[in-house]
Design an enzyme around this catalytic site. Sequence first.
Site, PDB file in Angstrom:
ATOM      1  N   GLU A 101      65.027  71.115  43.173  1.00  0.00           N
ATOM      2  CA  GLU A 101      64.142  71.057  44.339  1.00  0.00           C
ATOM      3  C   GLU A 101      62.921  70.188  44.024  1.00  0.00           C
ATOM      4  O   GLU A 101      62.373  70.248  42.918  1.00  0.00           O
ATOM      5  CB  GLU A 101      63.696  72.465  44.719  1.00  0.00           C
ATOM      6  CG  GLU A 101      62.907  72.569  45.999  1.00  0.00           C
ATOM      7  CD  GLU A 101      62.655  74.023  46.399  1.00  0.00           C
ATOM      8  OE1 GLU A 101      61.611  74.275  47.032  1.00  0.00           O
ATOM      9  OE2 GLU A 101      63.487  74.895  46.069  1.00  0.00           O
ATOM     10  N   ASP A 103      59.243  69.448  45.903  1.00  0.00           N
ATOM     11  CA  ASP A 103      58.413  70.012  46.973  1.00  0.00           C
ATOM     12  C   ASP A 103      57.119  69.255  47.208  1.00  0.00           C
ATOM     13  O   ASP A 103      56.391  68.956  46.255  1.00  0.00           O
ATOM     14  CB  ASP A 103      57.991  71.453  46.624  1.00  0.00           C
ATOM     15  CG  ASP A 103      59.139  72.436  46.600  1.00  0.00           C
ATOM     16  OD1 ASP A 103      60.174  72.141  47.189  1.00  0.00           O
ATOM     17  OD2 ASP A 103      58.982  73.494  45.970  1.00  0.00           O
ATOM     18  N   GLU A 105      54.002  70.730  49.358  1.00  0.00           N
ATOM     19  CA  GLU A 105      53.494  71.873  50.113  1.00  0.00           C
ATOM     20  C   GLU A 105      52.030  71.613  50.452  1.00  0.00           C
ATOM     21  O   GLU A 105      51.221  71.347  49.556  1.00  0.00           O
ATOM     22  CB  GLU A 105      53.636  73.169  49.314  1.00  0.00           C
ATOM     23  CG  GLU A 105      55.081  73.600  49.133  1.00  0.00           C
ATOM     24  CD  GLU A 105      55.204  74.892  48.354  1.00  0.00           C
ATOM     25  OE1 GLU A 105      55.953  75.783  48.793  1.00  0.00           O
ATOM     26  OE2 GLU A 105      54.550  75.016  47.298  1.00  0.00           O
TER      27      GLU A 105
END
Length: 290
Positions: A101, A103, A105
């Site tokens: 993953e 990310d 955010e």
Amino acid sequence: MVGMDLFKCVMMIMVLVVSYGEAVSGAKFDELYRSSWAMDHCVNEGEVTKLKLDNYSGAGFESRSKYLFGKVSIQIKLVEGDSAGTVTAFYMSSDGPNHNEFDFEFLGNTTGEPYIVQTNIYVNGVGNREQRLNLWFDPTTEFHTYSILWSKRSVVFMVDETPIRVQKNLEEKGIPFAKDQAMGVYSSIWNADDWATQGGLVKTDWSHAPFVASYKEFQIDACEIPTTTDLSKCNGDQKFWWDEPTVSELSLHQNHQLIWVRANHMIYDYCFDATRFPVTPLECQHHRHL
């Protein structure tokens, strides 16, 4: 010979232009993505798609296909005003407990305080590789481009084409690298007031709902795989534009940009968190920039 040399030169220019996302026009939302949950909170308004968060639900969307290597970009205008307690995410992820993953955010804040951008990387299900920075602009007043460039050599997080984080492939040092799991592309908005703003001290003020994140210019220039078990199309001997050293490695100018971002805007780096990591993570010992 002159004609062939000119052709090669033109092709190289095209590769470099595409690598910076300038030659790839944005697709319509429905061509690349679909709502994945709370469909009534995912609204298409012409070229702009909006995700809404209220005290009933957040929302999210996902890509229609999965990919192994390439570049994904999206333009986002984040929640305006008091966004404390909210998180808007843009990320790539594979499936399963041992997933990979990458990310972005975006951690909301009270009115007038800067947005915090947190990046994180999971490899084979192991994450906790957070870095945080303040942006050098207000991401709520207009759209800005957020990109992930993933090749066999590295993962690069970019904001308006400025690199903010690089994760190099250091498998020769015994460090796992995400290269053998196809990923989907996702975005979502949700309530995370137990941790998102000042460690959870500032809660979501629902009187300001709905909280709205807006998206446009959806771009995926990546190797699409037919099934999650057949990766041969994307990780074989065929060369793609993102495999070119001029693309998969930072230029001198990009290195300077990354140094500037880290020096002026980074506020947290897991590599220097001795409380969480009494022993410095192995990748931090080998990376000059992370």
